[in-house]
Scaffold this active site. Structure first.
Site, mmCIF file in Angstrom:
data_model
loop_
_atom_site.group_PDB
_atom_site.id
_atom_site.type_symbol
_atom_site.label_atom_id
_atom_site.label_comp_id
_atom_site.label_asym_id
_atom_site.label_seq_id
_atom_site.Cartn_x
_atom_site.Cartn_y
_atom_site.Cartn_z
ATOM 1 C CE LYS A 184 -23.119 14.141 15.639
ATOM 2 N NZ LYS A 184 -21.892 14.228 14.857
HETATM 3 C C1 LIG Z 1 -20.889 13.467 14.024
HETATM 4 C C2 LIG Z 1 -19.450 13.789 14.092
HETATM 5 C C3 LIG Z 1 -18.687 14.064 12.949
HETATM 6 C C4 LIG Z 1 -19.217 13.895 11.565
HETATM 7 O O1 LIG Z 1 -20.343 14.636 11.324
HETATM 8 P P1 LIG Z 1 -21.163 14.452 9.955
HETATM 9 O O2 LIG Z 1 -21.933 15.716 9.853
HETATM 10 O O3 LIG Z 1 -22.038 13.253 10.148
HETATM 11 O O4 LIG Z 1 -20.189 14.265 8.851
HETATM 12 C C5 LIG Z 1 -17.368 14.454 13.105
HETATM 13 N N1 LIG Z 1 -16.810 14.534 14.325
HETATM 14 C C6 LIG Z 1 -17.491 14.242 15.454
HETATM 15 C C7 LIG Z 1 -16.806 14.365 16.774
HETATM 16 C C8 LIG Z 1 -18.828 13.843 15.363
HETATM 17 O O5 LIG Z 1 -19.497 13.533 16.487
#
Ligand SMILES: *Cc1c(COP(=O)(O)O)cnc(C)c1O
Length: 384
Positions: A184
């Site tokens: 991210k």
């Molecule tokens: C990555 C992501 C999640 C989940 O995130 P985690 O921290 O891995 O649980 C949820 N929604 C979206 C749109 C994502 O890209």
């Protein structure tokens, strides 16, 4: 596989190393001063009164819906064009996800209109996702929310630091859910944050994070408390001090890195405009995006597997964001899909390819990706 251009490349350095060593030396590994500093800094960054750190965005989404008391018999509107975790959180609560479509083949976010089309008398919440970091139309969506009396949860996993009219995403809806997974815009390895502009939800969120307990280990350690009660069915969604220490370092850089992402996307857009048939979504956008990923739409009839294989053979990693959630086996078998409500999401799901994007991407790397894509697409035309 050693990629010449990977899909993403996290910026981690000496500051992160030192932050982690500091935690080890402190001998306090979870839910301590670093976690509370990270929460305070994140609340300021997002301009919300409450930010509660947890161990993923998936946990944040589950806690947000649980704090709104979503349960069996309730429906929650979610985009189909998202990561599966968005919809899974609804099912953890025993509620039913109902899928809303994207606006168009250019605008891949849900809208007030596409949400309203699938709202029913059982709808108890709306989750919106700021896809690829591009803001949804929060003015219209919050107006709909107010008119129907249905709360909004923003899934801000793609968009820390993004805003509309100077107001951060995550501060518009009733609650915001952020991800700090390793790919991210900012990372704590694994981690998440739930934010809310409704301070009355803070206690419940804290209980949900840690077993429904009324006091913290740290308070007992400091002699501020001796016992505790359990007042709700909670979970263990806590963040460790190691993750929080990384988060503090990464948060200080995220705006600068988002600005670099914006420049990379600008370079991509001018080069991709030269490739016949490639559509780059969000030709226009509102507010300040966070530029999380670089999706493109292949021309109709082009063999996507052939394109992605050719890119791989050229050393370029690509991905798919996303196969629509309602088409997954676990959703079809549960009777939740495929949905007739999301035809445009299905078209995008068949034709989307995500290109590499990270803040330190060079112009040469962007050239390599675009040239490989041009060749791959012209070789994979129908009948070629
Ligand atoms: C990555 C992501 C999640 C989940 O995130 P985690 O921290 O891995 O649980 C949820 N929604 C979206 C749109 C994502 O890209």
């Amino acid at each position: 596989m050693q990629w010449i251009v990977p899909l993403f490349d996290p910026d981690l350095g000496v500051e992160e190393e030192e932050a982690l060593i500091g935690v080890i030396r402190s001998k306090w590994l979870t839910m301590g001063d670093r976690t509370s500093s990270f929460e305070k800094a994140f609340a300021e960054f997002t301009s919300v009164p409450v930010a509660i750190a947890c161990n993923s965005a998936t946990a944040a989404l589950h806690m947000a819906l649980a704090a709104l008391e979503i349960g069996p018999g309730d429906e929650v509107v979610v985009p189909s064009m998202t990561f599966v975790a968005t919809a899974n959180a609804v099912r953890y609560c025993g509620a039913t996800p109902v899928f809303a479509d994207i606006e168009s083949l250019d605008q891949w976010n849900v809208t007030a209109a596409s949400i309203e089309r699938v709202v029913s008398s059982r709808t108890r919440a709306i989750i919106v996702v700021h896809y690829a970091g591009y803001p949804c139309d929060m003015h219209e969506i919050m107006a709909l929310s107010g008119r129907l009396g249905i709360p909004v949860v923003e899934d801000v996993a793609h968009a820390p630091g993004a805003s509309i009219d100077g107001k951060s995403l995550g501060a518009w809806g009733d609650l915001g859910c952020f991800s700090f997974f390793s790919n991210k815009n900012m990372t704590t390895a694994e981690g998440g944050m739930v934010t809310t502009r409704r301070p009355e939800l803070a206690d419940r969120l804290r209980w949900l994070r840690s077993h429904g307990m009324t006091t913290l280990t740290l308070d007992r350690h400091k002699g501020h408390a001796f016992g505790y009660d359990v007042v709700a069915l909670g979970y263990n969604y806590r963040m460790s001090e190691l993750n929080a220490a990384l988060g503090l370092v990464q948060l200080a850089r995220v705006s600068e890195r988002n600005a670099k992402r914006a420049m990379v996307v600008g370079e991509y857009r001018s080069r991709l405009a030269e490739i016949p048939g490639i559509l780059v979504p969000f030709a226009t956008h509102r507010g300040e995006p966070a530029f999380h990923i670089m999706p493109v739409l292949l021309p109709e009839g082009v063999d996507r597997n052939a394109v992605m294989s050719a890119m791989r053979d050229a050393g370029i990693q690509t991905s798919i964001h996303y196969r629509p959630v309602d088409t997954f086996t676990a959703y079809v078998e549960a009777g939740l899909g495929p949905s007739d409500n999301v035809p445009l999401s299905h078209v995008v799901g068949e034709r989307v390819v995500t290109l590499p994007l990270f803040p330190r991407m060079s112009d040469d790397q962007i050239d390599l990706v675009c040239e490989a894509l041009r060749r791959a697409v012209s070789a994979a035309q129908p009948g070629a």
